[in-house]
Each structure stands twice: as C-alpha cells, then as structure tokens.
Design an enzyme around this catalytic site. Structure first.
Site, PDB file in Angstrom:
ATOM      1  N   HIS A 108      36.484  59.055  86.233  1.00 51.74           N
ATOM      2  CA  HIS A 108      36.819  59.039  87.658  1.00 51.74           C
ATOM      3  C   HIS A 108      36.319  57.691  88.190  1.00 51.74           C
ATOM      4  O   HIS A 108      35.306  57.183  87.706  1.00 51.74           O
ATOM      5  CB  HIS A 108      36.070  60.096  88.462  1.00 51.74           C
ATOM      6  CG  HIS A 108      36.300  61.514  88.045  1.00 51.74           C
ATOM      7  ND1 HIS A 108      35.566  62.117  87.066  1.00 51.74           N
ATOM      8  CD2 HIS A 108      37.139  62.456  88.524  1.00 51.74           C
ATOM      9  CE1 HIS A 108      35.960  63.380  86.934  1.00 51.74           C
ATOM     10  NE2 HIS A 108      36.923  63.614  87.803  1.00 51.74           N
ATOM     11  N   ASP A 111      32.671  57.526  88.715  1.00 47.57           N
ATOM     12  CA  ASP A 111      31.805  57.606  87.532  1.00 47.57           C
ATOM     13  C   ASP A 111      31.405  56.196  87.100  1.00 47.57           C
ATOM     14  O   ASP A 111      30.296  55.970  86.625  1.00 47.57           O
ATOM     15  CB  ASP A 111      32.516  58.244  86.318  1.00 47.57           C
ATOM     16  CG  ASP A 111      33.063  59.627  86.612  1.00 47.57           C
ATOM     17  OD1 ASP A 111      32.518  60.296  87.498  1.00 47.57           O
ATOM     18  OD2 ASP A 111      34.044  60.016  85.944  1.00 47.57           O
ATOM     19  N   GLU A 240      46.295  68.578  86.389  1.00 45.80           N
ATOM     20  CA  GLU A 240      45.387  69.465  85.655  1.00 45.80           C
ATOM     21  C   GLU A 240      45.253  70.787  86.413  1.00 45.80           C
ATOM     22  O   GLU A 240      44.598  70.856  87.452  1.00 45.80           O
ATOM     23  CB  GLU A 240      44.020  68.788  85.519  1.00 45.80           C
ATOM     24  CG  GLU A 240      43.038  69.583  84.698  1.00 45.80           C
ATOM     25  CD  GLU A 240      41.733  68.834  84.466  1.00 45.80           C
ATOM     26  OE1 GLU A 240      41.758  67.594  84.338  1.00 45.80           O
ATOM     27  OE2 GLU A 240      40.693  69.499  84.419  1.00 45.80           O
ATOM     28  N   GLU A 276      43.167  72.570  80.626  1.00 46.44           N
ATOM     29  CA  GLU A 276      41.735  72.705  80.302  1.00 46.44           C
ATOM     30  C   GLU A 276      41.412  74.144  79.922  1.00 46.44           C
ATOM     31  O   GLU A 276      41.786  75.096  80.622  1.00 46.44           O
ATOM     32  CB  GLU A 276      40.894  72.262  81.490  1.00 46.44           C
ATOM     33  CG  GLU A 276      39.411  72.449  81.233  1.00 46.44           C
ATOM     34  CD  GLU A 276      38.522  71.673  82.186  1.00 46.44           C
ATOM     35  OE1 GLU A 276      38.918  70.561  82.608  1.00 46.44           O
ATOM     36  OE2 GLU A 276      37.443  72.169  82.514  1.00 46.44           O
ATOM     37  N   HIS A 279      39.644  76.311  82.499  1.00 43.82           N
ATOM     38  CA  HIS A 279      40.527  76.611  83.629  1.00 43.82           C
ATOM     39  C   HIS A 279      41.491  77.740  83.266  1.00 43.82           C
ATOM     40  O   HIS A 279      41.816  78.584  84.104  1.00 43.82           O
ATOM     41  CB  HIS A 279      41.312  75.370  84.050  1.00 43.82           C
ATOM     42  CG  HIS A 279      40.436  74.238  84.520  1.00 43.82           C
ATOM     43  ND1 HIS A 279      40.947  73.026  84.927  1.00 43.82           N
ATOM     44  CD2 HIS A 279      39.094  74.139  84.642  1.00 43.82           C
ATOM     45  CE1 HIS A 279      39.942  72.230  85.284  1.00 43.82           C
ATOM     46  NE2 HIS A 279      38.815  72.879  85.108  1.00 43.82           N
ATOM     47  N   ASP A 304      41.936  69.043  78.213  1.00 44.20           N
ATOM     48  CA  ASP A 304      40.497  68.931  78.448  1.00 44.20           C
ATOM     49  C   ASP A 304      39.841  70.045  77.656  1.00 44.20           C
ATOM     50  O   ASP A 304      39.965  71.227  77.996  1.00 44.20           O
ATOM     51  CB  ASP A 304      40.167  69.071  79.945  1.00 44.20           C
ATOM     52  CG  ASP A 304      40.203  67.731  80.657  1.00 44.20           C
ATOM     53  OD1 ASP A 304      40.659  66.747  80.053  1.00 44.20           O
ATOM     54  OD2 ASP A 304      39.768  67.669  81.823  1.00 44.20           O
ATOM     55  N   ASP A 315      33.069  77.795  86.008  1.00 43.66           N
ATOM     56  CA  ASP A 315      33.475  76.714  85.110  1.00 43.66           C
ATOM     57  C   ASP A 315      32.245  76.155  84.403  1.00 43.66           C
ATOM     58  O   ASP A 315      31.642  75.205  84.871  1.00 43.66           O
ATOM     59  CB  ASP A 315      34.145  75.650  85.999  1.00 43.66           C
ATOM     60  CG  ASP A 315      35.022  74.700  85.239  1.00 43.66           C
ATOM     61  OD1 ASP A 315      35.256  74.937  84.043  1.00 43.66           O
ATOM     62  OD2 ASP A 315      35.498  73.726  85.851  1.00 43.66           O
ATOM     63  N   ASP A 317      32.035  74.782  81.421  1.00 46.07           N
ATOM     64  CA  ASP A 317      32.308  73.537  80.681  1.00 46.07           C
ATOM     65  C   ASP A 317      31.423  73.355  79.452  1.00 46.07           C
ATOM     66  O   ASP A 317      30.813  72.300  79.254  1.00 46.07           O
ATOM     67  CB  ASP A 317      32.145  72.314  81.604  1.00 46.07           C
ATOM     68  CG  ASP A 317      33.329  72.137  82.541  1.00 46.07           C
ATOM     69  OD1 ASP A 317      34.364  72.792  82.345  1.00 46.07           O
ATOM     70  OD2 ASP A 317      33.209  71.318  83.480  1.00 46.07           O
ATOM     71  N   ASP A 347      35.968  67.551  78.189  1.00 48.65           N
ATOM     72  CA  ASP A 347      35.486  67.762  79.560  1.00 48.65           C
ATOM     73  C   ASP A 347      34.416  68.852  79.470  1.00 48.65           C
ATOM     74  O   ASP A 347      34.597  69.978  79.927  1.00 48.65           O
ATOM     75  CB  ASP A 347      36.646  68.177  80.471  1.00 48.65           C
ATOM     76  CG  ASP A 347      36.251  68.093  81.930  1.00 48.65           C
ATOM     77  OD1 ASP A 347      35.088  67.782  82.207  1.00 48.65           O
ATOM     78  OD2 ASP A 347      37.113  68.338  82.793  1.00 48.65           O
TER      79      ASP A 347
END
Ligand code: XUL
Ligand code: CO
Length: 444
Positions: A108, A111, A240, A276, A279, A304, A315, A317, A347
């Site tokens: 991003h 980031d 996404e 993802e 998700h 992802d 989430d 991750d 991700d």
C-alpha cells in the site's frame, strides 16, 4: 535474482539464503518441498505460484490488536525521521525477499512511507523519494512488484468510506491518493493494481443511499482505470472481495457479487479478482468455491494467501498450512489456466506473540512449502486417480441424446415434459462424496 541484498545494516542476522533441502531436512530455515525450478504440470513452481511478500504485515505491523499496542519492536522502525525509517524498512524488506528467494512483493502507498499528518503534496514528495530508493533496490535485486494499492481505509478521513463516501471532498481526496499510488505502481513496473474496498460499504441503511454509493464506486474505478491506461499501464486491475470487516456490509461481498458489479458497470474487460482465503471464510464460502467461480468466469487474477480461524469470526490472516484445503485449491489451479497476471501474495501475519525475527522466515517458508506440497499432490491426483473421470461421468447423460440437445438450447419445457413422461422414473445415482474426500487423503 541477486544473491542477497543487504542495506547499510543487516537486520536478519544469522539467517542466510534459504535453500531447498528436500523433505528429509529438519532445518526450519530450509524448503522441504518448494524447489523454485522444479517442473510441475509443465511449469516451474516459481512460475505457477509467483509468491509475493506483503509489505504491511511483514514490515509494518507490530502485532497491535483492539486490546493493546503491538509488542514487536522492529530494528528498522526506530528512527524518528520518517524517510530514514522508510529507507531502513526498505532495506529490511529487500534483505528478507532476497534471503527467502521470493521474486515479488506487494504494498500500500502508506506501507512504503508513513503518511502521518502530511498534506497531499508533502506526502507525494515522500512517496517520490522512497520509490526512487525502492526502484534502485528492485533493479539491484531483480525483485518485482506483483501489485500496488492505496490504503483508503486507515485514515480517519475515510471513516464513511473512500469512493463511496457521501461527501464528495473525500471522494476527491481518495482520487488524489489513488493517482499517487498508480504513479508509484507504474514507476516500479507493477504488474497489477489492486482495489480492496476496506470501508466501501455501510454500517446502517438508515443513513445510506446504496444505489448512489455503488454508482460512485464504479465511476471512481472508471476514472482510475482511464488514468492508468493513459499513463501507459498495461497490467490488470484487481478487486479484492470481502464480505465484512471493517464495514458491516461491504459492497465487494464475494467473487460472484464482484463479477456482477464489474459487468453491470462495464469494468469487466480491465478488472479481475484478487481472492483471499480468509475473506472467503468470512463470506461463508470455501476458498475453492471462490476460485472456481472466478475461473468459470475467466476472472481469476491473483490470490491473497492466508487462513482464517474457524472458531473466530474475524480476519485473523494466519499463514496457510492446511494441506487438505490447499490441495483442493491447487486442483482448480492445475485444471485451469492459473492466475491471470497475478500470483500468490502472503497477506498473512505472524501472531502477536511471535516476536523473533526468524518467525517471519519460518512462516513464509511454511506457507510456500504447504503450497508446493499441495501442488505436487494435486498433480498426482490429476494424473494417477479417477478424480476427473468420476466428476465428468456424473454429467454423462448430457454428453449425447436429449441431454446434449438440452445443453444446446434445442429443447423446450414441453419437450422435457414429453421425455419425462415416456421414460421410467429416474434412478438414484450416488454422488460419491465420501469416496472423493477419501481419495484426496490417499494422495496426501
Ligand atoms: C484486508 C486485506 C488488505 C488487502 C489490500 O483484509 O486483505 O490487506 O489485501 O488492501
Ligand atoms: Co488481502
């Protein structure tokens, strides 16, 4: 790819280049199954997967959660000067990519370098400087950008959404941010550009004109796409999907919803999906379901990779480890043309209490090995077992005769009725689900 790229300071001391050592190795810092040059189903593992490291989770996220600040204090994150900190972070990131041997990363805008309370032009200057620095590192290492994106969800200005914000001034601000992120992506040779609609959704219909917000989102995507194409960007745009979190209802709910949206607004030629795993779980789907929907619609752009927690409904991750699920994902990848433009971006984040720097390596190595192993298993299932034959034979009554005429659109409802009347009662044909579930286990 360059061997290992270390900046002014080595951050991951004591860890060298990660090598493939084969399945009998006991070394946590070696691949047991991922051998980038090994050919699976006619393509090298590296080309099948195009593994990418996520800048945000790996080098920015300090493990904070709603109950407390992050316990991780990264050595690259200590300078009080924003650009020095950003450059140190880039040094750490490229040291990590080249030691791990991944060819791609994703970011991003914020980031790469903090936004803080910078105004748009101050931030643009920072972004120009850090992308110069990043580009030099990419050139020196051969590491490439799988996709770039703009973070349109963390800053308080986006609390009511970005492109779907009811205030046009915020929509315009989001436009400026996306323009910068697209410029940065193009400058770094990014192969794709992602939109994740973090707060593109709503919390309550009582204050929301959903139709108008969706129109605005589509209009915004058209603006972004037209701008990028005019700047010479030839890559693919990805949406996404995610059903919820942070919004209660997110507009990009799942693969099917997004495909419908893209078609309704004439965006389906330029956009594909970045799916993802976590998700999919939140949407009450399996990842296999989401991938199959995308493949069937020629929309599988990228992935992802992570996993959720089947008990917690958020989430989490986590890094992927589940061979049974990944094998099913790889079966679909091998039976289709794979990713169109994209690859597999981790991700995923190490847990809040995984505070050793080596944990980041072990997590990625474990994820890459899990995919490699799953792909090898899937290849054998497709080559050696009756898996494909069993599924195909379930539909054999459509291969000729009246079934084939129906598929061609040559039968009316009256025809169906006549055929049914002149046939005996349909017999019960087993779906063989347990046999197929067991078959996967036999190849793991
Ligand atoms: C959030 C998420 C994002 C996108 C990029 O759930 O997955 O990190 O991948 O904005
Ligand atoms: Co994601």
């Amino acid at each position: 790819m360059a061997e290992v790229l270390i900046g002014s300071e080595e951050y991951f001391k004591g860890i060298g280049k990660i090598h493939f050592e084969g399945k009998d190795s006991k070394n946590n810092l070696a691949f047991k199954f991922y051998d980038p040059s090994q050919t699976v189903a006619g393509k090298s593992m590296a080309d099948h997967f195009k593994f990418a490291v996520a800048y945000w989770h790996s080098f920015c996220n300090t493990g904070n959660d709603p109950f407390g600040d992050g316990p991780k204090q990264y050595p690259w994150d200590q300078s009080s000067d924003i650009l020095t900190r950003a450059k140190n972070k880039a040094d750490a990131a490229f040291e990590f990519y080249t030691k791990l041997g991944v060819n791609y990363f994703c970011f991003h805008d914020v980031d790469l370098v903090d936004e803080g309370d910078a105004d748009l032009s101050t931030y643009r200057k920072r972004l120009d400087e850090i992308t110069d620095y990043t580009k030099a590192k990419m050139d020196a290492s051969g590491v490439k950008l799988l996709w770039g994106t703009a973070n349109l969800f963390s800053h308080p200005r986006y609390m009511n959404g970005a492109s779907t914000n009811p205030d046009f001034h915020v929509v315009a601000y989001a436009g400026a941010q996306v323009k910068n992120a697209i410029d940065a992506t193009i400058k770094l040779g990014g192969e794709n550009y992602v939109f994740w609609g973090g707060r593109e959704g709503y919390m309550s219909l009582l204050n929301t004109d959903m139709k108008r917000e969706l129109d605005h989102m589509a209009q915004f995507l058209h603006c972004a796409k037209d701008y990028a194409r005019n700047q010479g960007f030839t890559g693919t745009f990805f949406i996404e999907p995610k059903p919820m979190e942070p919004s209660k209802h997110q507009y990009d709910f799942d693969a099917a919803t997004v495909i419908g949206f893209l078609r309704a607004y004439g965006l389906d030629n330029d956009f594909k999906l970045n799916l993802e795993t976590n998700h999919a779980t939140l949407a009450n789907h399996t990842m296999e379901h989401e991938i199959q929907v995308a493949v069937d619609n020629n929309m599988l752009g990228s992935m992802d990779a992570n996993r959720g927690d089947y008990q917690n409904g958020w989430d989490t991750d986590q890094f992927p480890v589940d061979l049974y699920e990944l094998t099913q994902t790889c079966l679909i990848l091998l039976e289709s043309d794979g990713f169109q433009g994209g690859g597999i971006n981790f991700d995923a984040k190490t847990r809040r209490n995984s505070t050793d720097l080596e944990d980041l390596f072990i997590a990625h190595i474990g994820g890459m090995d899990a995919f490699a192993r799953a792909m090898l298993i899937a290849e054998r299932i497709l080559e050696e077992s009756d898996y494909k034959k069993i599924r195909k034979s379930r539909y054999s009554t459509f291969d000729n005769g009246s079934g084939a005429e129906f598929e061609k659109g040559n039968l009316s409802l009256n025809d169906l009725s006549k055929i049914a009347h002149s046939s005996s009662h349909p017999s019960l044909i087993s779906g063989k689900q347990e046999m197929l579930e067991y078959l996967i286990n036999q190849y793991i």
